[in-house]
Design a protein around this motif. Structure first.
Motif, PDB file in Angstrom:
ATOM      1  N   ILE A 171      47.613  67.826  59.182  1.00  0.00           N
ATOM      2  CA  ILE A 171      47.994  67.936  57.779  1.00  0.00           C
ATOM      3  C   ILE A 171      49.039  69.023  57.550  1.00  0.00           C
ATOM      4  O   ILE A 171      50.033  68.806  56.859  1.00  0.00           O
ATOM      5  CB  ILE A 171      46.737  68.206  56.909  1.00  0.00           C
ATOM      6  N   ARG A 205      45.818  79.429  52.007  1.00  0.00           N
ATOM      7  CA  ARG A 205      44.495  79.323  51.376  1.00  0.00           C
ATOM      8  C   ARG A 205      43.653  78.218  52.016  1.00  0.00           C
ATOM      9  O   ARG A 205      42.432  78.288  52.035  1.00  0.00           O
ATOM     10  CB  ARG A 205      44.638  79.014  49.882  1.00  0.00           C
ATOM     11  N   TYR A 206      44.380  77.188  52.513  1.00  0.00           N
ATOM     12  CA  TYR A 206      43.655  76.071  53.127  1.00  0.00           C
ATOM     13  C   TYR A 206      42.985  76.520  54.421  1.00  0.00           C
ATOM     14  O   TYR A 206      41.807  76.240  54.674  1.00  0.00           O
ATOM     15  CB  TYR A 206      44.623  74.935  53.419  1.00  0.00           C
TER      16      TYR A 206
ATOM     17  N   ARG B 194      39.982  61.174  57.901  1.00  0.00           N
ATOM     18  CA  ARG B 194      39.998  62.617  58.172  1.00  0.00           C
ATOM     19  C   ARG B 194      41.222  63.274  57.539  1.00  0.00           C
ATOM     20  O   ARG B 194      41.152  64.408  57.055  1.00  0.00           O
ATOM     21  CB  ARG B 194      39.986  62.862  59.682  1.00  0.00           C
ATOM     22  N   ALA B 195      42.318  62.550  57.551  1.00  0.00           N
ATOM     23  CA  ALA B 195      43.511  63.098  56.912  1.00  0.00           C
ATOM     24  C   ALA B 195      43.272  63.293  55.420  1.00  0.00           C
ATOM     25  O   ALA B 195      43.641  64.317  54.832  1.00  0.00           O
ATOM     26  CB  ALA B 195      44.705  62.170  57.139  1.00  0.00           C
ATOM     27  N   ALA B 198      41.156  66.306  54.916  1.00  0.00           N
ATOM     28  CA  ALA B 198      41.904  67.543  55.127  1.00  0.00           C
ATOM     29  C   ALA B 198      42.841  67.824  53.957  1.00  0.00           C
ATOM     30  O   ALA B 198      42.915  68.941  53.435  1.00  0.00           O
ATOM     31  CB  ALA B 198      42.688  67.459  56.429  1.00  0.00           C
ATOM     32  N   LEU B 199      43.553  66.792  53.524  1.00  0.00           N
ATOM     33  CA  LEU B 199      44.501  66.981  52.428  1.00  0.00           C
ATOM     34  C   LEU B 199      43.772  67.383  51.143  1.00  0.00           C
ATOM     35  O   LEU B 199      44.233  68.263  50.400  1.00  0.00           O
ATOM     36  CB  LEU B 199      45.311  65.697  52.215  1.00  0.00           C
ATOM     37  N   ASP B 201      40.953  68.949  50.929  1.00  0.00           N
ATOM     38  CA  ASP B 201      40.559  70.351  51.071  1.00  0.00           C
ATOM     39  C   ASP B 201      41.727  71.277  50.799  1.00  0.00           C
ATOM     40  O   ASP B 201      41.611  72.268  50.084  1.00  0.00           O
ATOM     41  CB  ASP B 201      40.043  70.601  52.500  1.00  0.00           C
ATOM     42  N   MET B 202      42.818  70.939  51.392  1.00  0.00           N
ATOM     43  CA  MET B 202      44.003  71.778  51.237  1.00  0.00           C
ATOM     44  C   MET B 202      44.358  71.952  49.768  1.00  0.00           C
ATOM     45  O   MET B 202      44.544  73.072  49.275  1.00  0.00           O
ATOM     46  CB  MET B 202      45.172  71.133  51.982  1.00  0.00           C
ATOM     47  N   ILE B 203      44.422  70.845  49.067  1.00  0.00           N
ATOM     48  CA  ILE B 203      44.781  70.911  47.651  1.00  0.00           C
ATOM     49  C   ILE B 203      43.728  71.678  46.863  1.00  0.00           C
ATOM     50  O   ILE B 203      44.027  72.538  46.028  1.00  0.00           O
ATOM     51  CB  ILE B 203      44.952  69.489  47.074  1.00  0.00           C
ATOM     52  N   ARG B 205      41.502  73.902  47.863  1.00  0.00           N
ATOM     53  CA  ARG B 205      41.475  75.347  48.126  1.00  0.00           C
ATOM     54  C   ARG B 205      42.701  76.057  47.577  1.00  0.00           C
ATOM     55  O   ARG B 205      42.659  77.229  47.231  1.00  0.00           O
ATOM     56  CB  ARG B 205      41.377  75.604  49.639  1.00  0.00           C
ATOM     57  N   TYR B 206      43.806  75.295  47.568  1.00  0.00           N
ATOM     58  CA  TYR B 206      45.044  75.894  47.072  1.00  0.00           C
ATOM     59  C   TYR B 206      44.950  76.192  45.579  1.00  0.00           C
ATOM     60  O   TYR B 206      45.297  77.276  45.117  1.00  0.00           O
ATOM     61  CB  TYR B 206      46.205  74.958  47.351  1.00  0.00           C
TER      62      TYR B 206
END
Lengths: 212, 212, 212, 212
Positions: A171, A205-206, B194-195, B198-199, B201-203, B205-206
């Motif tokens: 990612i 942050r991620y 899974r992607a 992950a994405l 989560d990224m968003i 947490r951001y």
DNA sequence: AATGAATGAGCCTTCATTCAT
DNA sequence: GATGAATGAAGGCTCATTCAT
């Protein structure tokens, strides 16, 4: 490395002069494709600009497509180098990881303007040519591997949230690479510095637990 | 839906027969471009596949490019709808924001397979045709605006980190949109679920402060 | 007379409305051919400008060529009238024959600007279409006949040099007609008044004995 | 002559083979245009008749129009030469000026049959193509200049009526040139010998005072 | 009579590639 | 190895004309 790839070509020129001719053609092609795009650059144009005959062109390159492939290879490493050049294992434990990330992201988004036209052309080919796609994928895998190692390392040191290094590496890579493409292709006009900041924050942050 | 979009066209055919012919051409074009890509699909091919004459093709469309533009328009709303259809202001205060984000991301990455080839073609054109690029930009702007409002709202409710809504909206949008493209163009083969995780989560947490 | 020619057309319209439609088409054609030339004026354009369908166009005219033929006929008389309108038997014995000739020549070279485009188009067709050539020839013969009579008359009255009326009529006619064409087609930019004077002198001196 | 004219072309082929090919194309074009006229002769036809590929056609000529321009140039001198080749200052004081004029007129009206079709085509183009018109105008100006000098000379020697050399040269030129065109284009079928006689008389009486 | 959608032969042109010299 | 003339398939597009409604 570019050389080693070049050396794969049909008949590795034994003469220095041959090498020069081949190089002249490559440079002419880069310059023309840069200006006009791939489709609008004809083999005749390239040959003429290189100061050789069309015949010579086909002595050195199977066809136009194959020439772009060579150029692609030549740029490939440069690209993948740039993206993560400034972030190595040694930086993970720096006081300011975010600054390192930012630096890395910034260098990925910057300075590609020189080959913008070429990248656009390659991008075009990647869209419709399986072999181009294949190669780009391979390059990508290498980058992702590097990233995965870094993330795994950080995880082991308990610096990260609960992340799956595989997915996270994937990612993060995509996110940086794609935004880089967005700017290269002129698709985005959002202020770059702020975009870099935001993207760095997002990645930081991620992956990394906040210090607090 | 097809109808409402068709009706937007410059010279709305007055006769039902016209509409049918136009539609036949569009469908044939979609199907062929889907299979072979834009460049490799000729106007003659399209006409033949639609069971009409070349002349008819040019009765309904200025040229091949314009036809793709029509198809583009037809897909445009669908695309931008799908990307963020399942995340509205009403979901911001749900107990599980992350789940909502995930759902939204998932729907953005999913279900586009039907038009995969077309999107590839449009992507191709966006690369080299200013008008295509412009339209895509406009569509993008609309999506980003929606996102910005959401983020601004969340920020006001003190749910977020210190974020700049403009930049955050831009980055989040790009990140989702680009990954969607990556899958559409077949560029990625990393496990999609899974992607998506992950994405998301990224968003998440951001933007959002962890509950803890 | 224009009407009698028009009436020769395939199916002489019995209805006033038909006549009107036909007229609308003719006028539209004249206007468009005037502006763009014959080749660049399409039957569809003409029909559209006339506010009728292409189908109607072909109801009234066998084909595009035939329409120009009709227009040709309509202009033909006007042209041949103008050329020698002001010189009749009654003027031969005027005190100043040369003035009469000049007047006649002048009216031949003047005022055709209105239909310049059409004449150009007809000229074009005369070049490559036997029937057009034929008709123009017929028109020409009529003019020449008139001239021959005049010259024969003058000869009988012993006003002329030794001339062969046939040949003289032919040459005089050609000379005037051709110069007229030269100006119509914009081929010449020599001052028209002086050209008229010179041509008049030429004809006058050729045919008529000087008073002295 | 063909050679010297061919050599004037922009990209003078360096190889003998090139020259041959170009010449074959030109000859084929002349022959076809001769038979069918310009519009009805396609580039493919020309290439086929020349026994070369369409590609070769476009190697040597920008397009069909440009080819005709080349042919035009090749004929240009010939035309302007023929018109007044047999009348020079040395003949002005001959005992029989009229005979000289007649000879000159005759040669202008004669012997062009070989290129009749081509001239027709050029005429066609002159009608609708500014560049053709311009070239023809330039050629014409040269001829007129020669004539003016002759007339001015004769005037100085008091052989003429009161004439304005400018206007007289213009008119005489037009008159001869146009009648020549009339015969070339097959517009006239009046007995040529008598026409030549009449035209010669006309010019002679217009310019020269009768001996008597 | 009118309509206008449909036709399709035919045109011009480009360019990657070959091959005789 | 080099040359560049020659190739010709292929593509985009136009427009006079027809014909079902």
């Amino acid at each position: 490395m570019a050389d080693s790839l070049t050396a794969n070509q049909s008949s590795a020129p034994k003469q220095a002069r041959s090498k020069q001719t081949k190089e002249k053609i490559i440079q002419a092609a880069i310059s023309l494709i840069q200006q006009r795009g791939y489709e609008k650059t004809t083999s005749n144009d390239i040959a003429a600009a290189a100061g050789v005959s069309v015949g010579s062109f086909y002595t050195y390159f199977q066809d136009k497509r194959q020439l772009l492939l060579v150029i692609f290879d030549r740029l490939a490493d440069e690209i993948s180098k740039n993206i993560f050049e400034s972030i190595g294992p040694e930086h993970l434990f720096d006081s300011d990881v975010r600054a390192n990330i930012r630096h890395s992201v910034a260098s990925a988004l910057d300075d590609k303007g020189i080959f913008l036209g070429i990248q656009r052309a390659i991008h075009e080919m990647v869209m419709k040519d399986a072999e181009f796609a294949e190669r780009r994928k391979a390059i990508m895998q290498r980058s992702i591997s590097k990233l995965r190692e870094l993330i795994a390392l950080a995880k082991k040191a308990n610096l990260t949230w609960e992340v799956e290094p595989d997915a996270a590496a994937f990612i993060v890579h995509r996110v940086v690479f794609d935004l880089s493409q967005d700017y290269i292709t002129g698709f985005c006009d959002f202020d770059k510095e702020r975009a870099i900041d935001a993207l760095s924050d997002m990645i930081h942050r991620y992956v990394f637990k906040s210090k607090a």
